[in-house]
Design a protein around this motif. Structure first.
Motif, PDB file in Angstrom:
ATOM      1  N   PRO A 227      37.895  43.613  38.166  1.00  0.00           N
ATOM      2  CA  PRO A 227      37.270  42.894  37.072  1.00  0.00           C
ATOM      3  C   PRO A 227      35.814  42.604  37.383  1.00  0.00           C
ATOM      4  O   PRO A 227      35.399  42.550  38.528  1.00  0.00           O
ATOM      5  N   SER A 228      35.033  42.396  36.328  1.00  0.00           N
ATOM      6  CA  SER A 228      33.620  42.089  36.491  1.00  0.00           C
ATOM      7  C   SER A 228      33.436  40.702  37.067  1.00  0.00           C
ATOM      8  O   SER A 228      34.177  39.768  36.748  1.00  0.00           O
ATOM      9  N   SER A 229      32.404  40.557  37.930  1.00  0.00           N
ATOM     10  CA  SER A 229      32.118  39.246  38.520  1.00  0.00           C
ATOM     11  C   SER A 229      31.667  38.275  37.454  1.00  0.00           C
ATOM     12  O   SER A 229      32.061  37.110  37.471  1.00  0.00           O
ATOM     13  N   GLY A 230      30.833  38.715  36.510  1.00  0.00           N
ATOM     14  CA  GLY A 230      30.467  37.893  35.363  1.00  0.00           C
ATOM     15  C   GLY A 230      29.936  36.525  35.719  1.00  0.00           C
ATOM     16  O   GLY A 230      30.191  35.560  35.011  1.00  0.00           O
ATOM     17  N   GLY A 231      29.183  36.396  36.829  1.00  0.00           N
ATOM     18  CA  GLY A 231      28.645  35.094  37.197  1.00  0.00           C
ATOM     19  C   GLY A 231      29.682  34.127  37.711  1.00  0.00           C
ATOM     20  O   GLY A 231      29.454  32.909  37.726  1.00  0.00           O
ATOM     21  N   LEU A 232      30.825  34.641  38.142  1.00  0.00           N
ATOM     22  CA  LEU A 232      31.888  33.769  38.633  1.00  0.00           C
ATOM     23  C   LEU A 232      31.535  33.204  40.011  1.00  0.00           C
ATOM     24  O   LEU A 232      30.870  33.870  40.809  1.00  0.00           O
TER      25      LEU A 232
ATOM     26  N   TYR B 139      40.712  38.836  40.111  1.00  0.00           N
ATOM     27  CA  TYR B 139      39.464  38.130  40.410  1.00  0.00           C
ATOM     28  C   TYR B 139      38.621  39.063  41.278  1.00  0.00           C
ATOM     29  O   TYR B 139      39.162  39.752  42.165  1.00  0.00           O
ATOM     30  N   PRO B 140      37.311  39.110  41.046  1.00  0.00           N
ATOM     31  CA  PRO B 140      36.480  40.069  41.798  1.00  0.00           C
ATOM     32  C   PRO B 140      36.593  39.874  43.310  1.00  0.00           C
ATOM     33  O   PRO B 140      36.473  38.748  43.824  1.00  0.00           O
ATOM     34  N   ALA B 141      36.795  40.964  44.012  1.00  0.00           N
ATOM     35  CA  ALA B 141      36.950  40.888  45.472  1.00  0.00           C
ATOM     36  C   ALA B 141      35.707  40.336  46.149  1.00  0.00           C
ATOM     37  O   ALA B 141      35.803  39.650  47.183  1.00  0.00           O
TER      38      ALA B 141
ATOM     39  N   PHE C 146      36.984  24.644  35.670  1.00  0.00           N
ATOM     40  CA  PHE C 146      35.771  24.081  36.281  1.00  0.00           C
ATOM     41  C   PHE C 146      34.533  24.404  35.444  1.00  0.00           C
ATOM     42  O   PHE C 146      33.652  23.564  35.261  1.00  0.00           O
ATOM     43  N   ARG C 147      34.459  25.620  34.945  1.00  0.00           N
ATOM     44  CA  ARG C 147      33.271  26.039  34.195  1.00  0.00           C
ATOM     45  C   ARG C 147      33.208  25.359  32.830  1.00  0.00           C
ATOM     46  O   ARG C 147      32.123  25.070  32.319  1.00  0.00           O
ATOM     47  N   ALA C 148      34.370  25.097  32.238  1.00  0.00           N
ATOM     48  CA  ALA C 148      34.398  24.504  30.896  1.00  0.00           C
ATOM     49  C   ALA C 148      34.301  22.987  30.921  1.00  0.00           C
ATOM     50  O   ALA C 148      33.830  22.373  29.959  1.00  0.00           O
ATOM     51  N   GLU C 149      34.745  22.348  32.022  1.00  0.00           N
ATOM     52  CA  GLU C 149      34.838  20.887  32.054  1.00  0.00           C
ATOM     53  C   GLU C 149      34.182  20.357  33.331  1.00  0.00           C
ATOM     54  O   GLU C 149      34.829  20.257  34.377  1.00  0.00           O
TER      55      GLU C 149
END
Length: 838
Positions: free
Chosen positions: A4-9, A38-40, A115-118
């Motif tokens: 999956p893409s890291s997408g700023g995770l 989840y991105p490695a 965590f990102r939403a709240e």
């Protein structure tokens, strides 16, 4: 699986502690490495070996070379091992996972999304199931007043009722996410605990500082429960539980609360030990001295289980200087009071251990130290229904069941049915049958009573506001409007009499209730008119809440938060005449007089001439409550289908009723759901609960225009709305939904978004909020008379008043109106004078 893409995770550092369980640990680590979505490059896996000394380190190094291995020089316990791993972590988020657990693919991604939403969430508590995914390990945490945390609902079957996120006091350390900087700022887990309750303590401290711990049901792990304590004597476990509970209380309670709780908790720990060890507490009474005085020198046997509690208290005292420093830090850092925390403890006065002598001591200590004031006895909520509680339930019973279930997470709840057909499914709260004359016992037990239908007529004590009971009236079913249709089959005199009786039943509720529940905004407008006509919308009510939602709130029927999953075949290739390639139209629920299945049968007859594979299935012809007679519409529907030659080929009737907890299989075998009704006043204010099942199962909906669900279907593009009694329009709607796949798919996409608004947790929120702070309605409060009363008029004031009236009457109708009014006033004065002389 694809990367999956890291997408700023953020980078997540997962810490796994191993102590002589390397086989499980390697299984866990491989799952983390290979199975997570989840991105490695955003995942760091850290394994701490807690001085196993059994070759674990060598095997871990050989088989998992890509894992960061940290060797502890000694066994630091779970708390110390996790802290050691956390100090090696480089991620912005820490994740702790037991070595005998495996994560679901979405375990990390779902927690990170929280965590990102709240931003106010400091920790995310995962949903933990057993290894097979059937039984609950963790979905919520509770804490007793004496400091012992426990997993609520543990061991119960995962039935889909815990699929909504919520704030909790703590998450289980076996699957927990924490912001890394926050974990460090708190000093991590308290290593003095070694194991047990370090997660409870961490969650409590987070909450005291204003951070939220959020249970997230889509972050799932599966726990095997081998455990590192398997070979350890149970007395050592008791010792740690007792000592750590006292430490947790001492550190985190406010001064005033601690002054009450600590002496009671110490005393209860002693009683728990003597009860657990089956020690005779009177053996040293002076009156029991043996005849042989030398017998007093004999040692008294004490089991290790009993000794555990005494040693725990001793070591708690030994730790007090250190704990006092920790307490100072916690009390200076807190921004929330004990009162704020109590709701997260769920049922703080729960005694926890089913030992008779212990239970007696628990009750004595709670009363003697006033602990019910500090923690509050759980509110007692009584939910009463007249419907049958069984595997097969109709709407009122289903609604009462889910109310009781939702309320039981915070309160002590009883669900009572006065219906004789009582075979309740297994529940996490008492479900009992009562005769109407026995309701008084249950009402006396309760603080809040939730009633439906005719229940208040069976419990006249509820009608008296001075009873002190808070009464919630569920008026989602406008019974008098239904009866206008239902009563058409009886003679006019009886129909008028019965309608008057039903209306009086509702008016009694509307006059007495402290809080009312209805099913839609349309219904709310309807019931506001009722309340206004009865004088309930008083100035005091309006001034305290101009919206009047504190008196009357919308609580729609709900649906389960978990998506339905097929567990057995139901319609296709089960019902003779319905195969896999047929298109199934489902009529969910009963066939009642206010519905119009006749137009639907005619539409099927029209459509089948073009599309022979169309099948209409009526889900339930016989009401689950045997006391409810079959209505005439059911017979008319069968007769029409038979006359058109459709029975068994295109129209099918299930003559019984589908069990509530199995209905998903029938829903999942359908292609669309339909509800058709006539155009009358009942339709205007109805709330067709069967439509929610269609939403739950993702079925495109066809509905007749005129009710609140028709508005929803049209506005949200969930299907097709048709005019009442229009065969051609209904046949065209069926053709579009069943055979236009692009249209059907667009409906399913919209349904997936809309159904989240109707989960039981969402729809029951107004009821849950009211029961957290229940109060009598403003006009039910004593001493609510106006503060300023009209003063008696003097002679001059009376003259000015009378002259003003004369001018008003002249304007209205001239001298004749003045004369008429004066005569009326004179007659009243004469009557009052006569009454005064009697």
């Amino acid at each position: 699986m694809p990367e999956p893409s890291s997408g700023g995770l953020p980078t997540v550092s997962v810490v796994v502690v191993n102590y002589r369980g390397v086989k499980d640990t390697i299984t866990c680590l491989r799952s983390l490495r290979d199975d997570l979505d989840y991105p490695a490059d955003r995942l760091e896996i850290i394994c701490v070996d807690n001085a196993s000394g059994d070759g674990s380190v060598e095997r871990l190094r050989d088989e998992m070379p890509d894992v960061t291995l940290v060797e502890s020089p000694e066994n630091l316990g779970f708390a110390g091992g996790c802290n050691l791993g956390a100090r090696q972590a480089s991620g912005q988020v820490l994740a702790f996972l037991n070595n005998d657990a495996r994560p679901d693919a979405e375990w990390v991604r779902a927690a990170v999304a929280v965590f990102r939403a709240e931003p106010t969430v400091g920790a995310v508590a995962s949903k933990v199931l057993d290894w097979g995914g059937e039984l609950i390990d963790f979905v919520d945490g509770g804490l007793t007043w004496f400091g012992m945390g426990y997993k609520r609902h543990a061991g119960q079957r995962d039935d889909g009722s815990h699929e909504v996120a919520r704030d909790v006091l703590f998450g289980t350390g076996s699957a927990l996410f924490v912001r890394t900087e926050l974990f460090a700022a708190l000093g991590g887990f308290d290593e003095r605990y070694f194991m047990f309750y370090e997660d409870v303590d961490l969650g409590w401290r987070l909450n005291l500082r204003g951070w939220r711990v959020r249970y997230e049901p889509t972050s799932v792990t599966y726990h095997r429960h081998h455990g590192s304590m398997g070979s350890v004597d149970s007395s050592r476990e008791y010792y740690l539980l007792e000592r750590n509970a006292l430490a947790t209380l001492y550190k985190n309670l406010e001064d005033e609360t601690l002054a009450k709780v600590l002496p009671a908790a110490l005393a209860l720990a002693v009683r728990r030990s003597t009860a657990r060890g089956d020690i005779d507490p009177t053996q040293l009474e002076i009156t029991r001295r043996p005849a042989d005085r030398g017998a007093d020198a004999e040692p008294v046997p004490v089991s290790r289980e009993a000794l555990a509690g005494f040693l725990a208290i001793d070591q708690f005292v030994e730790l007090l200087p250190q704990l006092a420093e920790s307490r100072k830090v916690e009390q200076e850092s807190r921004v929330r009071s004990d009162g704020d925390i109590v709701p997260l403890m769920r049922k703080a006065l729960e005694p926890a251990y089913p030992l008779p002598r212990y239970l007696a001591a628990h009750e004595t200590l709670v009363r003697a130290f006033g602990l019910d004031e500090a923690f509050g006895r759980p509110r007692r909520v009584l939910v009463v229904t007249g419907d049958a509680i069984a595997e097969r339930m109709a709407g009122p019973a289903i609604r009462a069941w889910h109310m009781a279930e939702a309320l039981s997470t915070e309160h002590e709840v009883r669900l009572v049915s006065v219906n004789n057909h009582h075979e309740p499914p297994e529940a996490g709260f008492p479900v009992v049958h009562a005769r109407p004359r026995d309701l008084g016992t249950h009402i006396a037990w309760s603080d809040i009573v939730v009633v439906q239908g005719h229940i208040m007529e069976m419990a006249p004590e509820l009608k008296d506001p001075s009873s002190g009971k808070i009464v919630v009236c569920d008026v989602y079913d406008p019974m008098h409007l239904e009866y206008l249709e239902q009563g058409k089959d009886v003679d006019d005199e009886r129909r008028a009499r019965d309608l008057d009786g039903v209306t009086r039943v509702l008016n009694t509720q509307l006059m007495r209730g402290d809080f009312f529940l209805c099913a839609s905004e349309r219904q709310r407008h309807f019931w506001l008119g009722h309340l206004a006509s009865l004088g309930r919308l008083s100035p005091g009510m309006y001034d305290s809440d101009p919206t009047v939602r504190s008196l009357l709130s919308v609580v729609p029927f709900g649906l389960p938060a978990a998506r339905p999953r097929r567990t057995a075949p139901a319609i296709r290739d089960v019902v003779p005449g319905i195969g896999q390639r047929d298109r199934v139209v489902l009529w969910a629920g009963g066939v009642y007089s206010w519905f119009d299945p006749l137009t639907l049968v005619q539409a099927i007859d029209k459509l089948r001439r073009e599309e022979d594979g169309v099948r209409l299935f009526f889900l339930g012809m016989q009401h689950p409550n045997p006391d409810v007679p079959e209505m005439g519409m059911a017979g008319q529907t069968r007769q029409l289908a038979d006359r058109l030659g459709l029975v068994g080929s295109h129209v099918f009737f299930n003559e019984t009723w589908v069990p509530y907890h199995e209905r998903h299989n029938w829903l999942l075998d359908a292609d669309c759901g339909v509800t058709t009704h006539f155009d009358h006043v009942e339709t205007t204010f109805a709330f067709r609960t069967r439509v929610l099942d269609y939403l739950w199962a993702g079925l495109p909906i066809i509905t007749t225009d005129g009710d609140s669900f028709a508005d929803l279907v049209r506005r949200e593009r969930l299907g097709v709305v048709v005019p009442a009694e229009d065969v051609d329009a209904l046949a065209a709607a069926l053709r579009r939904v069943l055979y236009d796949e692009a249209f059907a798919e667009s409906c399913r996409t919209r349904i997936a978004e809309v159904r989240e608004r109707f989960t039981w947790d969402a729809t029951l929120r107004p009821l849950l909020e009211f029961c957290r702070d229940p109060r009598p309605a403003v006009d039910r409060l004593g001493g609510s008379a106006p503060l300023v009363r009209e003063q008696p008029r003097g002679a001059g004031g009376q003259l000015r008043h009378d002259l003003g009236l004369i001018r008003e009457y002249l304007d209205l109708g001239g001298p004749g109106e003045v004369a008429r009014r004066a005569a009326g006033r004179l007659r009243r004065l004469v009557k009052e004078t006569v009454r005064g002389r009697r």
